[in-house]
Motif scaffolding. Structure first.
Motif, short mmCIF file in Angstrom:
data_model
loop_
_atom_site.label_atom_id
_atom_site.label_comp_id
_atom_site.label_asym_id
_atom_site.label_seq_id
_atom_site.Cartn_x
_atom_site.Cartn_y
_atom_site.Cartn_z
N ALA A 203 -11.91 0.02 -0.22
CA ALA A 203 -10.86 0.96 -0.65
C ALA A 203 -10.08 0.40 -1.82
O ALA A 203 -9.74 1.15 -2.75
CB ALA A 203 -9.92 1.27 0.52
N TYR A 204 -9.79 -0.90 -1.83
CA TYR A 204 -9.06 -1.40 -2.99
C TYR A 204 -9.96 -1.71 -4.16
O TYR A 204 -9.54 -1.64 -5.31
CB TYR A 204 -8.08 -2.53 -2.66
CG TYR A 204 -8.62 -3.88 -2.29
CD1 TYR A 204 -9.27 -4.69 -3.22
CD2 TYR A 204 -8.41 -4.39 -1.02
CE1 TYR A 204 -9.71 -5.94 -2.88
CE2 TYR A 204 -8.85 -5.65 -0.67
CZ TYR A 204 -9.51 -6.42 -1.61
OH TYR A 204 -9.95 -7.66 -1.27
N HIS B 111 -1.08 -2.97 -7.37
CA HIS B 111 -2.44 -3.02 -6.83
C HIS B 111 -2.90 -4.47 -6.70
O HIS B 111 -3.48 -4.86 -5.68
CB HIS B 111 -3.39 -2.21 -7.71
CG HIS B 111 -4.78 -2.17 -7.18
ND1 HIS B 111 -5.79 -2.93 -7.70
CD2 HIS B 111 -5.32 -1.46 -6.15
CE1 HIS B 111 -6.90 -2.70 -7.03
NE2 HIS B 111 -6.66 -1.82 -6.09
N ALA C 214 0.85 -1.20 0.00
CA ALA C 214 0.00 0.00 0.00
C ALA C 214 0.88 1.24 0.00
O ALA C 214 0.59 2.23 -0.70
CB ALA C 214 -0.93 0.00 1.21
N LEU D 242 -6.52 3.99 0.55
CA LEU D 242 -6.22 2.56 0.61
C LEU D 242 -5.20 2.27 1.71
O LEU D 242 -5.41 1.37 2.54
CB LEU D 242 -5.67 2.13 -0.75
CG LEU D 242 -5.23 0.69 -0.90
CD1 LEU D 242 -6.45 -0.21 -1.00
CD2 LEU D 242 -4.37 0.55 -2.15
N SER E 248 -11.63 -1.88 4.17
CA SER E 248 -10.37 -2.10 3.46
C SER E 248 -10.63 -2.66 2.07
O SER E 248 -10.03 -2.22 1.09
CB SER E 248 -9.46 -3.05 4.24
OG SER E 248 -9.09 -2.46 5.46
N GLN F 222 -3.93 -6.38 -3.27
CA GLN F 222 -5.19 -7.09 -3.07
C GLN F 222 -4.95 -8.50 -2.57
O GLN F 222 -5.61 -8.97 -1.64
CB GLN F 222 -5.98 -7.17 -4.39
CG GLN F 222 -6.80 -5.97 -4.70
CD GLN F 222 -7.58 -6.20 -5.97
OE1 GLN F 222 -7.02 -6.22 -7.06
NE2 GLN F 222 -8.88 -6.35 -5.84
N ASN G 160 -5.89 0.21 5.30
CA ASN G 160 -5.08 -0.94 5.68
C ASN G 160 -4.47 -0.74 7.07
O ASN G 160 -4.45 -1.66 7.89
CB ASN G 160 -3.99 -1.20 4.64
CG ASN G 160 -3.33 -2.53 4.86
OD1 ASN G 160 -3.98 -3.57 4.80
ND2 ASN G 160 -2.05 -2.52 5.16
#
Length: 164
Positions: free
Chosen positions: A89-90, A105, A21, A53, A86, A109, A57
């Motif tokens: 956000a992703y 990214h 992140a 993001l 969380s 994830q 986290n």
């Protein structure tokens, strides 16, 4: 032993998710001494989403540590809500990156899902630990009662011997 291994795994997964992140956040927003200057709203929005993001986290790791420390139902509910925050956000960033950023990214994830999967096992482990404590307490109470009976028997015998 299993609980220690699980704790080590979730700590490692959480640290790796934080690192990934942070990479995305740094790529898109820069650092205080070297900010990334965006000249279009879409890129600026992506930078803000990457910051969100990373924040979500960090909050997830905080919620997990609170749950581990308290083991309360309220902390479990807060941790579960933070799982979803969380994930959301992703999800907001899915399909918005290209190249190296898209790969970062995707890796983030994967790490977060691994982290959440490991943490999701915690309530069952906590309950097992609680049951073990209850079992130990019950065993101790039985042993303590047995010792008490032995002591009472010895006192009664001593009194009887003294009277005789």
């Amino acid at each position: 032993m299993q609980q220690n291994n699980n704790a080590r795994q979730w700590l490692q997964a959480g640290a790796e998710a934080d690192r990934r992140a942070g990479e995305l956040e740094s790529d898109l927003a820069g650092m205080p001494d070297a900010p990334v200057m965006h000249f279009d709203a879409q890129q600026a929005g992506l930078a803000l989403a990457a910051i969100e993001l990373a924040k979500q986290n960090r909050q997830l790791r905080f919620a997990v540590s609170i749950y581990r420390g308290s083991e309360t139902d309220e902390a479990l509910q807060a941790m579960t809500r933070q799982f979803e925050a969380s994930r959301e956000a992703y999800r907001l960033l899915e399909g918005k990156f290209a190249g190296e950023q898209a790969e970062k990214h995707r890796q983030f994830q994967t790490q977060v899902e691994e982290y959440i999967g490991l943490i999701a096992k915690m309530p069952a482990l906590v309950e097992q630990e609680r049951q073990a404590r209850r079992d130990m307490d019950a065993s101790f109470q039985k042993a303590y009662a047995s010792v008490g009976q032995i002591v009472e028997g010895q006192i009664a015998k001593s009194k009887a011997d003294a009277v005789a």
